[in-house]
Design a protein around this motif. Structure first.
Motif, short mmCIF file in Angstrom:
data_model
loop_
_atom_site.label_atom_id
_atom_site.label_comp_id
_atom_site.label_asym_id
_atom_site.label_seq_id
_atom_site.Cartn_x
_atom_site.Cartn_y
_atom_site.Cartn_z
N ILE A 194 0.85 -1.20 0.00
CA ILE A 194 0.00 0.00 0.00
C ILE A 194 0.88 1.25 0.00
N GLY A 208 5.55 4.17 1.27
CA GLY A 208 4.59 3.07 1.31
C GLY A 208 5.20 1.81 1.90
N ARG A 264 -2.56 -4.89 3.96
CA ARG A 264 -3.06 -3.75 3.20
C ARG A 264 -4.38 -3.24 3.77
N ASP A 306 -4.90 0.42 5.13
CA ASP A 306 -5.82 1.29 4.41
C ASP A 306 -6.84 1.91 5.36
N GLY A 363 -3.28 5.85 0.46
CA GLY A 363 -4.12 4.67 0.59
C GLY A 363 -4.43 4.05 -0.77
N ASP A 408 -5.43 0.53 -3.34
CA ASP A 408 -5.09 -0.88 -3.48
C ASP A 408 -3.66 -1.09 -3.95
N SER A 409 -3.23 -2.34 -3.88
CA SER A 409 -1.85 -2.68 -4.21
C SER A 409 -1.54 -2.49 -5.69
N PHE A 421 -0.56 1.05 -6.38
CA PHE A 421 0.79 1.28 -5.88
C PHE A 421 1.82 0.68 -6.83
#
Length: 331
Positions: A127, A261, A277, A281, A302, A304-305, A308
């Motif tokens: 994240i 992150g 995550r 988050d 914040g 989702d992966s 990122f």
């Protein structure tokens, strides 16, 4: 959370307010079955700095939610390379997580020849937590009050003025050099041993220009010993509400924001990645945490992966090109 390293005034202030997060952490707590007895969050900076403080807050939230010890392990040095190698070579069992940043994850690998760690191959994104807001600051003696005036002054006097950094190939060096090169400006680079020396040099007019974090620059700005011209963010900093963004100052194409992150060694079970995550988050979305971020000169992200992962991949290519264009590449 178990702690390593020495105490600092900044960290004591953070820990004194940690109780404010306890209730929020409790809301996320639940039965845990993560397959490991403890976790370590590796931080590439020394204790007491912004990244370290952020890592300790995140570790406390993970510890409360997952109900297992989360230890912060500081591995400073070599622009993050030491921490990257340590985390990448750890067992991918969910016991090791790395607090990565744009500085350590997408810039530093381009500065050394034959790096042993590939951030795209050796880590999985978890994240993106926060943007680190930077500010363009000048000495009072320079006598400019806007970014346009700064550029005009520097252009009229090539090689006459100095800019400071926290060392060769540091983010403050790369950021400033990139801005100067993009705008065709010639300013002399003067490296220092850390942000304290760098900001002090600005206040005595030893250097006339800095690109640095808001938190490092704020005391000099608030005391009137330096002048802030623009923040490198998409919106104004709560700590410097009167200072325009770089777009408002007339340079909308300049994006030098840094992110911080969490990533994990490649091969870490996806179920654990998703679980961590989700906890983080919820943390990033909480009002108290957002308020704390703002006090540190950070802005929440914040998400989702996958988002990122796209940020890391895009920034790796972009900053690699910038580092090569500046002649700083180690390869």
């Amino acid at each position: 959370m178990r702690r390593t390293g020495v105490e600092s005034p900044a960290r004591r202030r953070l820990l004194a307010g940690a109780g404010a997060y306890a209730a929020l952490g409790a809301c996320c707590a639940g039965a845990t079955d993560v397959g490991v007895g403890r976790m370590q969050l590796v931080v590439p900076q020394a204790p007491g700095g912004t990244a370290d403080l952020l890592g300790r807050v995140l570790a406390e939230r993970l510890e409360a939610a997952l109900r297992l010890p989360v230890v912060v392990v500081n591995k400073p040095g070599a622009n993050g390379t030491i921490a990257n190698e340590y985390a990448a070579h750890a067992a991918p069992d969910g016991g090791t997580w790395l607090l990565a940043s744009s500085a350590t994850h997408v810039i530093a690998p381009h500065l050394i020849a034959n790096p042993s760690v590939d951030p795209l191959r050796d880590f999985v994104p978890v994240i993106n937590v926060a943007w680190q807001t930077k500010v363009i600051t000048v000495s009072r003696g320079l006598g400019v009050s806007t970014l346009a005036e700064l550029v005009a002054r520097l252009r009229a006097h090539p090689g006459r003025y100095n800019y400071g950094s926290t060392g060769p190939a540091s983010t403050s060096h790369v950021d400033t050099a990139h801005f100067l090169r993009t705008n065709g400006l010639d300013v002399v680079h003067v490296p220092y041993r850390g942000s304290g020396q760098m900001v002090s040099a600005l206040t005595t007019d030893e250097v006339q220009l800095l690109f640095a974090s808001v938190t490092a620059s704020l005391p000099a700005i608030q005391s009137g010993r330096a002048r802030a011209l623009a923040v490198l963010s998409t919106h104004r900093s709560p700590l410097l509400p009167a200072v325009p963004t770089i777009a408002e100052a007339g340079y909308p194409s300049t994006d030098l924001r840094g992110w911080i992150g969490v990533v994990a060694p490649s091969g870490t079970p996806q179920s654990l990645v998703d679980r961590v995550r989700d906890v983080l988050d919820r943390t990033v979305s909480s009002a108290d945490f957002v308020s704390w971020l703002h006090q540190q000169g950070l802005e929440p992200i914040g998400g989702d992966s996958d988002n990122f992962a796209r940020t890391i991949a895009g920034d790796f290519v972009r900053w690699g090109r910038i580092v090569r264009d500046l002649g700083l590449s180690g390869g």
